[in-house]
Design an enzyme around this catalytic site. Structure first.
Site, PDB file in Angstrom:
ATOM      1  N   LYS A 334       0.855  -1.189   0.000  1.00  0.00           N
ATOM      2  CA  LYS A 334       0.000   0.000   0.000  1.00  0.00           C
ATOM      3  C   LYS A 334       0.891   1.240   0.000  1.00  0.00           C
ATOM      4  CE  LYS A 334      -4.233  -1.496   2.338  1.00  0.00           C
ATOM      5  NZ  LYS A 334      -5.111  -1.254   3.511  1.00  0.00           N
ATOM      6  N   LYS A 418       1.500 -10.497   9.173  1.00  0.00           N
ATOM      7  CA  LYS A 418       1.124  -9.517   8.152  1.00  0.00           C
ATOM      8  C   LYS A 418       1.429 -10.067   6.754  1.00  0.00           C
ATOM      9  CE  LYS A 418      -0.046  -5.514   6.303  1.00  0.00           C
ATOM     10  NZ  LYS A 418       0.516  -4.191   6.557  1.00  0.00           N
ATOM     11  N   GLU A 428      -6.973  -6.398  -0.482  1.00  0.00           N
ATOM     12  CA  GLU A 428      -7.963  -6.193   0.580  1.00  0.00           C
ATOM     13  C   GLU A 428      -9.392  -6.441   0.106  1.00  0.00           C
ATOM     14  OE1 GLU A 428      -8.824  -2.910   4.078  1.00  0.00           O
ATOM     15  OE2 GLU A 428      -6.975  -2.784   2.947  1.00  0.00           O
TER      16      GLU A 428
END
Length: 553
Positions: A334, A418, A428
């Site tokens: 991201k 993660k 996502e």
């Protein structure tokens, strides 16, 4: 950086990955002696391992295991097969790394479960395996294996055994040994990737160690990067580490330049991005160049966005120096910048070529920022790893003081969580949503306070308390678990309420959260430590009452 001597082969991995049979075959092919830590424990104790656990306790077993491993590792030309849990002890891992080539035999939980059942059928007279005494053996295997995965990932090499015969696995282990044979004299030790993120678009390693910033250039070479490197950092981090990074990159053969931005969220703006574009273009940036993001989350997000968009995309490397960036923003691709109407409204998914972490850089981080980062580690433990939560609860003082081994281990485990989630859901659309535990209220709180009162991790800590309280009201979480979460957050110096916050402003900001779907807020909640559920049926009354309680209204 210590020294390593590759004089033994040490096999690690979960039960039923083939360590015993493979180890014996490898020893036969090399003409070495085969030894097994579990077999030696049974021989010395004159009773099977389940009886040792029952009669003497696990601490006694682990003491014996540690001593036997120490004895085996002092020898030469040994193939050493180890118990599945031996890697959980940091001293054991250091001992194995210093005395041999550590190879992990890997298998999926489903494969392990099938092998376990087959073994029980073929040997009906043997003592019942402990994993078969639980109601759901596959679930227990999956849970226990996940808790150790970050330790298995520290091995020098991994062989996936699911589809391979014993002979084929042994052949692969011997081949790996021969490849490493030239390094059997003392060589510098360096951790391999604790995890490799594998998405539909990219594969990249996450490397974690302590005090090895000077190895960045070598690791970038190994990742296939070359040419010019443009370091982007900020005016707090660069004075500490900029010249060291510049020098090690030059020694690795890179041409290097650098750009330093003012520290703080205000730099994650289109205006700052424009200045960096101008600088890169003036320096004749080329498609074969790389950007190194040296700093915290702001630097990583902005530098990553620049890398994603300049010349339609060039390589970039994340070198996070804040705990928040290490366990969160540097992993997952991201990247972006803020707009005057909100944070992270302009961005992309753009994966790095490498994530390189030197945990020692946290020693120059202000205490409040360090504490803020621990919120994300605690979050990962709450949603996926109950044993990591135990570690955080029991070793708080050592972690806050950045004790080298335990801190590196805790961060590595958080990184694996993660990385695992990101690998399964890059953009996502599903599983990655669970990483937003605590973030719904946190984002509302940040917006309502103008992004000035709380650091992000502090807001997440408060948000996690709100999410736990909602979970409790829905009958998903016990009161004891809510109190335990609160206690652990407080032990790490994190806030658990937001006194005098504007309840209406927080509530309105929640309704605009990016996780809203069909005008319904999707809440990430706990239905037990290490287990999450996503609900979109939380009533407005429950949400408002929880926010009021957090704000102590």
């Amino acid at each position: 950086m210590g020294k390593r001597t590759f004089r033994n082969i040490i096999l690690v991995g979960f039960s039923y990955t083939g360590k015993t049979r493979v180890g014996r075959e490898v020893a036969r092919r090399l003409g070495w002696k085969y030894v097994d830590t579990d077999d030696e424990i049974v021989r010395l104790a004159s009773k099977p391992i389940p009886e040792i656990f029952t009669q003497d306790g696990e601490p006694k077993f682990r003491d014996m295991e540690r001593e036997i491993l120490r004895r085996f590792c002092r020898e030469n030309s040994r193939v050493i097969s180890t118990g599945g849990g031996i890697v959980a002890d940091a001293a054991n891992r250091d001992l194995m790394s210093e005395s041999g080539l550590v190879i992990c035999l890997e298998a999926k939980p489903e494969t392990i479960h099938k092998r376990l059942l087959r073994d029980a059928e073929e040997n009906p007279g043997q003592e019942v395996r402990p994993l078969l005494t639980v109601p759901d053996p596959l679930a227990r295997i999956t849970e226990l294996k996940a808790s150790r995965q970050s330790f298995y990932a520290l091995s020098d090499w991994t062989v996936h055994t699911d589809l391979l015969s014993i002979d084929r696995v042994a052949e692969e282990v011997v081949r790996i040994w021969k490849d490493f044979d030239s390094m059997r004299t003392d060589v510098p030790s360096a951790k391999k990737a604790v995890f490799t993120v594998t998405t539909k678009t990219e594969n990249y390693p996450i490397l974690v160690d302590w005090g090895w910033l000077d190895q960045l250039g070598r690791c970038m070479n190994e990742a296939g990067l070359m040419g010019r490197v443009h370091i982007i950092s900020d005016d707090r981090v660069y004075p500490h580490y900029g010249e060291e990074v510049r020098q090690c990159l030059k020694e690795a053969g890179f041409d290097v330049d650098s750009y330093t931005i003012p520290s703080g969220e205000q730099s994650k703006s289109p205006e700052m991005a424009s200045r960096i574009y101008d600088w890169l273009i003036e320096n004749r940036v080329e498609r074969g160049d790389s950007i190194v993001a040296l700093g915290g989350g702001v630097v990583g997000d902005l530098a990553g966005f620049i890398a994603a968009t300049i010349l339609r995309g060039i390589s970039f490397v994340q070198v996070p120096t804040s705990l928040m960036a290490m366990v969160d923003s540097s992993i997952g691709g991201k990247v972006g910048m803020d707009h005057q109407r909100g944070k992270n409204l302009i961005g992309a998914f753009y994966q790095p070529r490498l994530v390189f972490m030197d945990i020692k850089t946290l020693s120059t981080l202000p205490k409040r920022e360090l504490n803020s980062g621990w919120a994300e580690v605690i979050k990962h433990a709450l949603i996926r790893d109950a044993q990591l939560l135990d570690l955080l609860d029991n070793m708080t003082k050592e972690l806050i003081e950045l004790e080298r081994i335990i801190t590196t281990d805790a961060i590595a485990r958080s990184v694996v969580i993660k990385g695992t989630v990101v690998s399964e859901d890059e953009k996502e659309k599903g599983l990655r949503t669970i990483l937003n535990y605590g973030h719904t209220i946190a984002h509302g709180l940040e917006a309502a306070t103008g992004y000035e009162r709380f650091l992000h991790g502090e807001a997440v800590a408060i948000g996690m308390m709100g999410a736990a309280m909602i979970s409790r009201r829905l009958g998903l979480l016990s009161e004891d678990d809510v109190k335990r979460q609160q206690r652990i957050l407080q032990k790490f110096g994190l806030p658990v309420d937001c006194a005098k916050a504007d309840v209406n402003a927080v509530y309105k900001a929640i309704q605009l959260d990016k996780k809203v779907k069909g005008k319904r807020v999707r809440w990430v909640l706990l239905d037990g430590i290490g287990s999450t559920v996503i609900r979109d049926d939380v009533s407005d009354d429950i949400v408002e009452n929880v926010i009021k309680e957090l704000a102590k209204h």
